[in-house]
Design an enzyme around this catalytic site. Structure first.
Site, mmCIF file in Angstrom:
data_model
loop_
_atom_site.group_PDB
_atom_site.id
_atom_site.type_symbol
_atom_site.label_atom_id
_atom_site.label_comp_id
_atom_site.label_asym_id
_atom_site.label_seq_id
_atom_site.Cartn_x
_atom_site.Cartn_y
_atom_site.Cartn_z
ATOM 1 N N ARG A 1 58.094 41.025 42.977
ATOM 2 C CA ARG A 1 57.470 40.149 41.975
ATOM 3 C C ARG A 1 58.286 40.153 40.683
ATOM 4 O O ARG A 1 58.554 39.094 40.098
ATOM 5 C CB ARG A 1 56.036 40.611 41.710
ATOM 6 N N GLU B 1 69.640 43.488 27.700
ATOM 7 C CA GLU B 1 68.816 42.397 28.207
ATOM 8 C C GLU B 1 68.071 42.800 29.483
ATOM 9 O O GLU B 1 66.927 42.406 29.693
ATOM 10 C CB GLU B 1 69.690 41.167 28.458
ATOM 11 N N VAL B 2 68.714 43.614 30.320
ATOM 12 C CA VAL B 2 68.038 44.139 31.506
ATOM 13 C C VAL B 2 66.821 44.970 31.090
ATOM 14 O O VAL B 2 65.754 44.891 31.709
ATOM 15 C CB VAL B 2 69.006 44.993 32.359
ATOM 16 N N ALA B 3 66.982 45.743 30.018
ATOM 17 C CA ALA B 3 65.907 46.642 29.556
ATOM 18 C C ALA B 3 64.674 45.887 29.069
ATOM 19 O O ALA B 3 63.591 46.462 28.980
ATOM 20 C CB ALA B 3 66.428 47.541 28.451
ATOM 21 N N ARG C 1 66.927 34.774 34.406
ATOM 22 C CA ARG C 1 68.300 35.175 34.121
ATOM 23 C C ARG C 1 69.360 34.411 34.902
ATOM 24 O O ARG C 1 70.545 34.544 34.606
ATOM 25 C CB ARG C 1 68.448 36.673 34.368
ATOM 26 N N SER D 1 74.769 58.173 31.257
ATOM 27 C CA SER D 1 74.607 58.742 29.932
ATOM 28 C C SER D 1 75.895 58.661 29.122
ATOM 29 O O SER D 1 76.912 59.235 29.501
ATOM 30 C CB SER D 1 74.174 60.211 30.039
ATOM 31 N N THR D 2 75.828 57.943 28.007
ATOM 32 C CA THR D 2 76.979 57.898 27.100
ATOM 33 C C THR D 2 77.239 59.284 26.524
ATOM 34 O O THR D 2 78.387 59.710 26.390
ATOM 35 C CB THR D 2 76.706 56.902 25.959
ATOM 36 N N ARG E 1 60.350 44.915 31.710
ATOM 37 C CA ARG E 1 59.661 46.201 31.640
ATOM 38 C C ARG E 1 59.263 46.772 33.000
ATOM 39 O O ARG E 1 59.175 47.978 33.161
ATOM 40 C CB ARG E 1 58.429 46.064 30.740
#
Length: 210
Positions: free
Chosen positions: A161, A71-73, A170, A84-85, A76
Site C-alpha cells: 500500500r 525525500e524517501v524519509a 515519485r 551511518s555517516t 512515513r
C-alpha cells in the site's frame, strides 16, 4: 544507483488475508490467477487497500544522494536502515585530492547532476571535507559540511500500500529527477508476478493531460 530486492511476501499471504474477511479460502489457488484477480479487485478496484499491507518488500538501495534520502524519509510508513555517516565518513581520509572537472573520480562519492557548475561545487565541498578529515575533528562534527550530493545507501522495507503511494507520487514528472529514477527502479525490481499491483501507479507520459 543500484537496487536489490532482498525479500518479499508471497501473493498467497495477501490473498489469504483478503479471503479471511469472507471465509472464501476454498476459492483460492495459492497465489495463482484467481488470487491475483482477487487482490486486484479488492485492493485496487474496490480500494480496500488495507489488504495490500500484508505484502512487504525489502530492498537494498545503493548510490542515492543524501538529498534523495531526505525525500524517501518523508514517506512515513517505511522502515529504513541507513548507512551511518558517523562510522563510515573516515573512508574519505585516505583518498587523493578531488579536482574540479574530474567527474569520473568524484562519482565514487557523489551523485552527479550533469550540471557542470553544480557538480563542480559538489566536488569542491567534497575536497574541503577530505581536508577537514585530515585533522583531529570528530566525524560527528565533520559531517555537517557534507554536500547533499554525497552518496549513501539503505535497506528499506515497505508494504504494498505504501509502495503504491510512493510510486504514484515519485514517478511523476514533477518529482525530483533522482527519486523518480528510484521509484521506477523499485517497480522494475519487483517480482514480475507482483507488478500488476503497481502498474497503474507508474507515471506514463502518454497518459498525461499536460
Amino acid at each position: 544507483m543500484k537496487i536489490t530486492l532482498l525479500n518479499y511476501t508471497p501473493l498467497s499471504v495477501c490473498s489469504h488475508a483478503t479471503r479471511t474477511c469472507w471465509q472464501s479460502f476454498d476459492k483460492g489457488d495459492c497465489g495463482g490467477e484467481k488470487d491475483k484477480e482477487l487482490i486486484d479487485r479488492v485492493g485496487n478496484k474496490f480500494k480496500h487497500a488495507s489488504t495490500l499491507e500484508h505484502l512487504n518488500y525489502t530492498f537494498y538501495i545503493q548510490g542515492i544522494s543524501r538529498a534523495c534520502l531526505q525525500e524517501v524519509a518523508r514517506h512515513r510508513h517505511t522502515s529504513p536502515s541507513v548507512k551511518s555517516t558517523r562510522y563510515t565518513l573516515k573512508e574519505l581520509r585516505n583518498e587523493n585530492e578531488f579536482k574540479e572537472n574530474d567527474f569520473e573520480n568524484a562519482k565514487k562519492y557523489l551523485v552527479l547532476t550533469g550540471n557542470e557548475i553544480v557538480d563542480n561545487a559538489s566536488i569542491k565541498a567534497l575536497e574541503n571535507l577530505r581536508l577537514i578529515l585530515q585533522n583531529s575533528i570528530s566525524l560527528d562534527i565533520a559531517k555537517y559540511c557534507l554536500p547533499e550530493s554525497y552518496k549513501t545507501e539503505l535497506t528499506l522495507t515497505i508494504n504494498a500500500r505504501s509502495l503504491q503511494n510512493f510510486i504514484t507520487l515519485r514517478s511523476s514528472k514533477s518529482a525530483l529527477w533522482e527519486i523518480r529514477q528510484l521509484a521506477n527502479a523499485l517497480f522494475e525490481n519487483l517480482p514480475e508476478e507482483h507488478q500488476f499491483i503497481f502498474k497503474h501507479c507508474v507515471y506514463q507520459e502518454e497518459n498525461s493531460q499536460n
